[in-house]
Design a protein around this motif. Structure first.
Motif, PDB file in Angstrom:
ATOM      1  N   GLY A 151      90.346  85.759 -16.705  1.00  0.00           N
ATOM      2  CA  GLY A 151      90.955  86.804 -17.521  1.00  0.00           C
ATOM      3  C   GLY A 151      91.460  87.988 -16.735  1.00  0.00           C
ATOM      4  N   ALA A 152      90.813  88.297 -15.603  1.00  0.00           N
ATOM      5  CA  ALA A 152      91.240  89.461 -14.820  1.00  0.00           C
ATOM      6  C   ALA A 152      91.285  89.167 -13.319  1.00  0.00           C
ATOM      7  CB  ALA A 152      90.325  90.648 -15.102  1.00  0.00           C
ATOM      8  N   CYS A 153      91.387  87.907 -12.951  1.00  0.00           N
ATOM      9  CA  CYS A 153      91.440  87.549 -11.526  1.00  0.00           C
ATOM     10  C   CYS A 153      92.652  88.175 -10.846  1.00  0.00           C
ATOM     11  CB  CYS A 153      91.427  86.040 -11.335  1.00  0.00           C
ATOM     12  SG  CYS A 153      92.774  85.147 -12.166  1.00  0.00           S
ATOM     13  N   HIS A 154      93.766  88.236 -11.544  1.00  0.00           N
ATOM     14  CA  HIS A 154      94.986  88.812 -10.978  1.00  0.00           C
ATOM     15  C   HIS A 154      94.825  90.311 -10.733  1.00  0.00           C
ATOM     16  CE1 HIS A 154      95.187  89.195 -15.294  1.00  0.00           C
ATOM     17  NE2 HIS A 154      96.221  90.025 -15.233  1.00  0.00           N
ATOM     18  N   ILE A 155      94.104  90.987 -11.596  1.00  0.00           N
ATOM     19  CA  ILE A 155      93.846  92.419 -11.411  1.00  0.00           C
ATOM     20  C   ILE A 155      93.010  92.621 -10.153  1.00  0.00           C
ATOM     21  CG2 ILE A 155      92.762  94.471 -12.401  1.00  0.00           C
ATOM     22  CD1 ILE A 155      95.244  93.537 -13.998  1.00  0.00           C
ATOM     23  N   ASP A 184      91.272 100.090 -18.991  1.00  0.00           N
ATOM     24  CA  ASP A 184      91.994  99.807 -17.745  1.00  0.00           C
ATOM     25  C   ASP A 184      91.043  99.132 -16.749  1.00  0.00           C
ATOM     26  OD1 ASP A 184      93.522  99.691 -15.458  1.00  0.00           O
ATOM     27  OD2 ASP A 184      94.132 101.786 -15.524  1.00  0.00           O
ATOM     28  N   PRO A 185      91.336  97.899 -16.336  1.00  0.00           N
ATOM     29  CA  PRO A 185      90.430  97.162 -15.455  1.00  0.00           C
ATOM     30  C   PRO A 185      90.529  97.553 -13.981  1.00  0.00           C
ATOM     31  CG  PRO A 185      92.338  95.828 -15.946  1.00  0.00           C
ATOM     32  CD  PRO A 185      92.470  97.090 -16.766  1.00  0.00           C
ATOM     33  N   TRP A 186      91.473  98.420 -13.640  1.00  0.00           N
ATOM     34  CA  TRP A 186      91.702  98.737 -12.224  1.00  0.00           C
ATOM     35  C   TRP A 186      90.473  99.366 -11.573  1.00  0.00           C
ATOM     36  CZ3 TRP A 186      95.579  96.719  -9.647  1.00  0.00           C
ATOM     37  CH2 TRP A 186      95.832  97.176  -8.352  1.00  0.00           C
ATOM     38  N   GLU A 187      89.896 100.390 -12.201  1.00  0.00           N
ATOM     39  CA  GLU A 187      88.714 101.049 -11.631  1.00  0.00           C
ATOM     40  C   GLU A 187      87.537 100.085 -11.554  1.00  0.00           C
ATOM     41  OE1 GLU A 187      88.404 103.989 -10.082  1.00  0.00           O
ATOM     42  OE2 GLU A 187      90.575 104.140 -10.345  1.00  0.00           O
ATOM     43  N   ARG A 188      87.403  99.234 -12.540  1.00  0.00           N
ATOM     44  CA  ARG A 188      86.337  98.226 -12.515  1.00  0.00           C
ATOM     45  C   ARG A 188      86.538  97.296 -11.320  1.00  0.00           C
ATOM     46  NH1 ARG A 188      84.478  94.359 -17.622  1.00  0.00           N
ATOM     47  NH2 ARG A 188      82.885  93.209 -16.471  1.00  0.00           N
ATOM     48  N   ALA A 189      87.770  96.905 -11.063  1.00  0.00           N
ATOM     49  CA  ALA A 189      88.067  96.037  -9.912  1.00  0.00           C
ATOM     50  C   ALA A 189      87.744  96.752  -8.602  1.00  0.00           C
ATOM     51  CB  ALA A 189      89.529  95.601  -9.951  1.00  0.00           C
ATOM     52  N   LEU A 190      88.115  98.016  -8.487  1.00  0.00           N
ATOM     53  CA  LEU A 190      87.833  98.770  -7.261  1.00  0.00           C
ATOM     54  C   LEU A 190      86.327  98.886  -7.024  1.00  0.00           C
ATOM     55  CD1 LEU A 190      90.518 101.593  -7.486  1.00  0.00           C
ATOM     56  CD2 LEU A 190      90.605  99.478  -6.126  1.00  0.00           C
ATOM     57  N   ARG A 191      85.554  99.133  -8.090  1.00  0.00           N
ATOM     58  CA  ARG A 191      84.091  99.206  -7.950  1.00  0.00           C
ATOM     59  C   ARG A 191      83.519  97.853  -7.526  1.00  0.00           C
ATOM     60  NH1 ARG A 191      84.650 102.068 -12.721  1.00  0.00           N
ATOM     61  NH2 ARG A 191      83.900 100.289 -13.941  1.00  0.00           N
ATOM     62  N   TYR A 192      84.076  96.777  -8.064  1.00  0.00           N
ATOM     63  CA  TYR A 192      83.590  95.443  -7.711  1.00  0.00           C
ATOM     64  C   TYR A 192      83.886  95.134  -6.246  1.00  0.00           C
ATOM     65  CZ  TYR A 192      82.437  90.528  -8.220  1.00  0.00           C
ATOM     66  OH  TYR A 192      81.861  89.290  -8.082  1.00  0.00           O
ATOM     67  N   ILE A 193      85.089  95.422  -5.809  1.00  0.00           N
ATOM     68  CA  ILE A 193      85.482  95.190  -4.412  1.00  0.00           C
ATOM     69  C   ILE A 193      84.581  95.972  -3.468  1.00  0.00           C
ATOM     70  CG2 ILE A 193      87.329  95.625  -2.730  1.00  0.00           C
ATOM     71  CD1 ILE A 193      89.288  95.058  -5.161  1.00  0.00           C
ATOM     72  N   PHE A 239      92.514  94.450  -4.641  1.00  0.00           N
ATOM     73  CA  PHE A 239      92.126  94.170  -3.251  1.00  0.00           C
ATOM     74  C   PHE A 239      93.282  94.480  -2.315  1.00  0.00           C
ATOM     75  CE2 PHE A 239      91.717  91.717   0.559  1.00  0.00           C
ATOM     76  CZ  PHE A 239      90.358  91.700   0.846  1.00  0.00           C
ATOM     77  N   MET A 240      94.485  94.034  -2.689  1.00  0.00           N
ATOM     78  CA  MET A 240      95.657  94.273  -1.839  1.00  0.00           C
ATOM     79  C   MET A 240      95.918  95.767  -1.662  1.00  0.00           C
ATOM     80  SD  MET A 240      96.678  91.275  -0.919  1.00  0.00           S
ATOM     81  CE  MET A 240      98.207  91.810  -0.201  1.00  0.00           C
ATOM     82  N   GLU A 241      95.712  96.543  -2.718  1.00  0.00           N
ATOM     83  CA  GLU A 241      95.904  97.992  -2.606  1.00  0.00           C
ATOM     84  C   GLU A 241      94.799  98.632  -1.770  1.00  0.00           C
ATOM     85  OE1 GLU A 241      95.357 101.414  -5.694  1.00  0.00           O
ATOM     86  OE2 GLU A 241      97.397 100.603  -5.873  1.00  0.00           O
ATOM     87  N   THR A 242      93.589  98.119  -1.877  1.00  0.00           N
ATOM     88  CA  THR A 242      92.459  98.666  -1.124  1.00  0.00           C
ATOM     89  C   THR A 242      92.582  98.382   0.359  1.00  0.00           C
ATOM     90  OG1 THR A 242      91.040  98.384  -3.061  1.00  0.00           O
ATOM     91  CG2 THR A 242      89.933  98.646  -0.941  1.00  0.00           C
ATOM     92  N   TYR A 243      93.043  97.202   0.707  1.00  0.00           N
ATOM     93  CA  TYR A 243      93.151  96.771   2.104  1.00  0.00           C
ATOM     94  C   TYR A 243      94.575  96.310   2.422  1.00  0.00           C
ATOM     95  CZ  TYR A 243      88.066  96.685   1.649  1.00  0.00           C
ATOM     96  OH  TYR A 243      86.753  97.018   1.415  1.00  0.00           O
ATOM     97  N   PRO A 244      95.551  97.207   2.364  1.00  0.00           N
ATOM     98  CA  PRO A 244      96.952  96.787   2.511  1.00  0.00           C
ATOM     99  C   PRO A 244      97.314  96.237   3.893  1.00  0.00           C
ATOM    100  CG  PRO A 244      96.792  99.169   2.565  1.00  0.00           C
ATOM    101  CD  PRO A 244      95.423  98.653   2.203  1.00  0.00           C
ATOM    102  N   ASP A 245      96.554  96.596   4.916  1.00  0.00           N
ATOM    103  CA  ASP A 245      96.898  96.172   6.269  1.00  0.00           C
ATOM    104  C   ASP A 245      95.957  95.103   6.818  1.00  0.00           C
ATOM    105  OD1 ASP A 245      99.027  98.025   6.332  1.00  0.00           O
ATOM    106  OD2 ASP A 245      97.600  99.636   6.818  1.00  0.00           O
ATOM    107  N   ALA A 246      95.178  94.471   5.963  1.00  0.00           N
ATOM    108  CA  ALA A 246      94.174  93.501   6.418  1.00  0.00           C
ATOM    109  C   ALA A 246      94.734  92.093   6.600  1.00  0.00           C
ATOM    110  CB  ALA A 246      92.995  93.471   5.444  1.00  0.00           C
ATOM    111  N   GLY A 247      95.994  91.868   6.241  1.00  0.00           N
ATOM    112  CA  GLY A 247      96.599  90.555   6.440  1.00  0.00           C
ATOM    113  C   GLY A 247      96.346  89.568   5.315  1.00  0.00           C
ATOM    114  N   PHE A 248      95.962  90.058   4.142  1.00  0.00           N
ATOM    115  CA  PHE A 248      95.728  89.185   2.999  1.00  0.00           C
ATOM    116  C   PHE A 248      96.934  89.208   2.077  1.00  0.00           C
ATOM    117  CE2 PHE A 248      91.628  89.621   4.717  1.00  0.00           C
ATOM    118  CZ  PHE A 248      90.887  88.535   4.293  1.00  0.00           C
ATOM    119  N   ARG A 249      97.107  88.114   1.339  1.00  0.00           N
ATOM    120  CA  ARG A 249      98.199  88.023   0.365  1.00  0.00           C
ATOM    121  C   ARG A 249      97.682  87.349  -0.899  1.00  0.00           C
ATOM    122  NH1 ARG A 249      98.294  83.850   3.651  1.00  0.00           N
ATOM    123  NH2 ARG A 249      98.887  81.794   2.927  1.00  0.00           N
TER     124      ARG A 249
END
Length: 144
Positions: free
Chosen positions: A33-37, A127-136, A42-52
């Motif tokens: 349900g929120a895997c894409h979020i 908004d699931p964004w903050e929840r995703a950031l806390r999970y990461i 993750f991409m925003e948190t670690y933009p230079d880590a080489g993940f896609r």
């Protein structure tokens, strides 16, 4: 051992009721349900880590059934850090008839949601964004 997203599929009631869906634990919420979020946070948190971002498409499906991020070796999703080879092996074993194929995603989150029928942030109960950031933040940062 990796737990594939298929283990956490939403019930029909959870698909219809966003509050019910929201109230699942983080693993279930970000598996189904929120895997894409989670992937885009993750991409925003670690933009230079080489993940896609990568989607798993079932044979002949128009939309990805699961989204995760990878650097080609390591993957990150609802189950934290996993070797991508294990993620693919276990997920395919859980859904052998789907013939799941990874495909890179080359769009931003909003475009991905529109093109592939994934729920945009504004259509969740909250908004699931903050929840995703806390999970990461519960996991070690990518090496490098």
């Amino acid at each position: 051992m990796y737990r594939p997203s298929a283990c956490f599929r939403r019930t029909e009631a959870e698909r219809q009721d966003q509050l019910l869906s929201w109230n699942r634990d983080d693993v279930a919420f970000f598996a189904a349900g929120a895997c894409h979020i989670l992937a885009y946070a993750f991409m925003e948190t670690y933009p230079d880590a080489g993940f896609r971002p990568v989607g798993l498409w079932a044979r002949e499906a128009r939309d990805a059934g699961h989204v995760y991020v990878t650097d080609g070796t390591w993957a990150f999703d609802h189950d934290g850090w996993t070797l991508q080879s294990e993620l693919l092996r276990v997920t395919r074993a859980a859904e052998p008839l789907s013939d799941l194929r990874p495909r890179p995603i080359h769009t931003d989150l909003d475009t991905f949601c529109v093109r592939h029928h994934h729920r945009p942030r504004q259509f969740f109960a909250f908004d699931p964004w903050e929840r995703a950031l806390r999970y990461i933040a519960q996991f070690p940062a990518p090496a490098g």
